[in-house]
Write a protein that holds these residues in place. Structure first.
Motif, PDB file in Angstrom:
ATOM      1  N   ASP A 164       0.809  -1.218   0.000  1.00 47.47           N
ATOM      2  CA  ASP A 164       0.000   0.000   0.000  1.00 47.47           C
ATOM      3  C   ASP A 164       0.839   1.264   0.000  1.00 47.47           C
ATOM      4  N   ALA A 317      -5.700   4.706   0.995  1.00 50.77           N
ATOM      5  CA  ALA A 317      -5.875   4.530  -0.447  1.00 50.77           C
ATOM      6  C   ALA A 317      -5.894   5.860  -1.189  1.00 50.77           C
ATOM      7  N   TRP A 322       0.338   5.176  -2.174  1.00 49.56           N
ATOM      8  CA  TRP A 322      -0.517   3.988  -2.298  1.00 49.56           C
ATOM      9  C   TRP A 322      -0.875   3.757  -3.761  1.00 49.56           C
ATOM     10  N   ARG A 326       0.193   0.708  -6.398  1.00 49.97           N
ATOM     11  CA  ARG A 326      -0.814  -0.118  -7.051  1.00 49.97           C
ATOM     12  C   ARG A 326      -0.751  -0.009  -8.570  1.00 49.97           C
ATOM     13  N   ASP A 359     -11.360  -0.759  -2.985  1.00 51.14           N
ATOM     14  CA  ASP A 359     -10.714   0.206  -2.088  1.00 51.14           C
ATOM     15  C   ASP A 359     -11.264   1.618  -2.263  1.00 51.14           C
TER      16      ASP A 359
END
Length: 518
Positions: A164, A317, A322, A326, A359
């Motif tokens: 994350d 998120a 983060w 991702r 998320d």
């Protein structure tokens, strides 16, 4: 004061109170010899010695046991004996009462231990020294197992947090160590932190400078004026890495803490990467910023954009690091709403997009385009976001195999400008938002209620605007072919005239689930 770490800090130990509190040993502490915190002193082993001066052979943190076989008789000599033991760093002295030798505790020994602050324990005749040594060994073994379980649990938790981004990993490490955490970059800039004092204390800056000047994988510690213990070490693999991990708390760090710290440093070093395609993306971004579109190359890139889904992303998120982790790209821009736009080489797969939605991010992926055409791709991405909002799921553009591949960019832009010109002219004369209304209405397949909800107006206002659009363009929006032509006009209209057609896409309210198309 700065110092390198003591190798004994990594040894497993148990507090003295764990030994004193063992009912099988029946140890009697002499209360007046116990200064505040004495029972919290670490015990790393129990050792028996009848030497007149065992201090030269001690390593520190021992529970030293003696029956007084060679104990001096004169009080000054006993005082010297105790002072030497205290200076050697033992945790406590256990004196064994022996029938025929010492049936009671020598008063001069008690006095000397009180004077030098050395905890004194009375060992009754029924308790052999071997039983004490065995009890300490068992306690140390159990403590070692607890530490290993704690380290393993921290390793798993930190590994999960690393996915994350730096901020979440720093927070997780702070929670495991119950300390403040700072990842200090060049110029003492914080790349990530949790609870770090601001500004960094001068002693911490000196500690960082000391580490940067050294060689090899090492750590250093210092104690601040307020009693905070600070440990610093480079992130791996380089000992002279640009980022240093610094942690601090009031309680001294033990061996398990240092093991967890090492795991956190290694993961921060990995999570700190800018993405697997950082070099290529960095070169492309630099060329575009310098206006060198030719030097940016022809390797196609994609735009990925996202808006809040339902209640939106969590605090973690919604962080840049983060999203960077991702999406595997450093080229991420966060905007109010919240929303984001990113530039990637490879499109995220549908599984990644579904995880983003879980998320709190509803994301779309644009068509692959050369770097020089990225600004033009914003129009397509805005339409995809509108479509995703209507469907309540991620949307990926079909790429260069669709209609776009058959029409030259200049021709598409010219068609879009001509088709939408009457609406843009009306929008500039008054606050009508006809282009925006058309885009939203088409994205919702002509759904009056959902278009009104997204635009924040009454459904009758939507009907009125659609009527204005039909009159201005001289078309019937009930005709599917007309809708198709206008949809592509909207799609091709972004960026060619120096503006973005839909730079202020409204989001659905955070607590509203996007409706399915009618």
């Amino acid at each position: 004061m700065t110092r390198t770490s003591d190798p004994l800090d990594s040894e497993v130990n148990v507090p003295l109170r764990a030994v004193v509190g063992n009912p099988e040993l029946a140890l009697d502490p002499v209360v007046e010899t116990l200064r505040p915190g004495a029972l919290d002193a670490p015990v790393r082993w129990a050792h028996v010695s009848e030497l007149r001066d065992p201090a030269p052979y001690l390593l520190g943190a021992e529970l030293l046991l003696t029956a007084g076989v060679n104990l001096p008789e004169e009080p000054p000599e006993i005082d010297r004996y105790v002072r030497r033991l205290a200076d050697s760093g033992i945790s406590a002295l256990g004196f064994g009462l022996t029938p025929g030798a010492y049936e009671t505790l020598p008063p001069s020994l008690r006095t000397a231990c009180v004077r030098h602050g050395l905890p004194l324990l009375i060992v009754q005749p029924r308790t052999p020294f071997l039983a004490i040594s065995r009890a300490v060994s068992v306690a140390l073994a159990e403590a070692g197992q607890r530490e290993q379980r704690r380290i393993a649990g921290a390793r798993e938790a930190l590994t999960r947090a690393a996915g994350d981004g730096l901020g979440e990993l720093a927070s997780a490490l702070a929670g495991r160590l119950r300390a403040w955490v700072a990842l200090v970059g060049v110029g003492d800039v914080l790349a990530a932190d949790h609870g770090t004092p601001s500004p960094l204390p001068e002693e911490v800056r000196e500690l960082v400078a000391t580490l940067r000047a050294g060689r090899g994988i090492r750590s250093a510690t210092t104690e601040l004026a307020d009693g905070t213990h600070v440990v610093a070490q480079p992130v791996y693999p380089q000992a002279t890495a640009s980022h240093l991990l610094v942690v601090g708390r009031v309680v001294r760090f033990d061996g398990a803490d240092r093991a967890i710290l090492s795991v956190g440093a290694a993961l921060l070093g990995l999570a700190g990467r800018a993405g697997s395609d950082a070099a290529g993306l960095g070169a492309t971004a630099t060329a575009l910023l310098l206006g060198e579109t030719g030097a940016a190359g022809e390797d196609e890139r994609r735009l990925v954009a996202g808006i809040a889904y339902r209640r939106g992303p969590s605090e973690a998120a919604a962080r840049y690091d983060w999203l960077r982790a991702r999406l595997d790209t450093p080229l991420v821009r966060l905007l109010p709403g919240p929303r984001f736009t990113a530039i990637v080489r490879e499109a995220p797969d549908i599984g990644d997009l579904d995880r983003l939605r879980a998320d709190g991010w509803l994301a779309v992926v644009g068509s692959p385009v050369p770097p020089g055409r990225l600004p033009d791709a914003m129009g397509e991405v805005e339409l995809l976001l509108a479509r995703a909002g209507a469907l309540g799921r991620p949307v990926v553009a079909e790429g260069s195999s669709g209609l776009d591949a058959l029409i030259a960019p200049d021709a598409a832009a010219g068609f879009a400008a001509q088709a939408l010109a009457p609406l843009r002219e009306l929008d500039t004369k008054g606050d009508r938002e006809l282009v925006e209304t058309l885009r939203t209405w088409l994205a919702h397949h002509g759904g009056w209620d959902r278009t009104a909800a997204e635009l924040g107006v009454h459904r009758n206002s939507v009907r009125h605007r659609i009527g204005q659009i039909e009159r201005a363009l001289g078309v019937d929006l009930a005709d599917p072919e007309t809708r198709m032509r206008l949809w592509f006009a909207l799609r091709w209209s972004g960026g060619t005239d120096g503006s973005l057609a839909f730079a202020t896409l409204p989001n659905l309210p955070p607590d509203r689930t996007p409706a399915r198309p009618e």
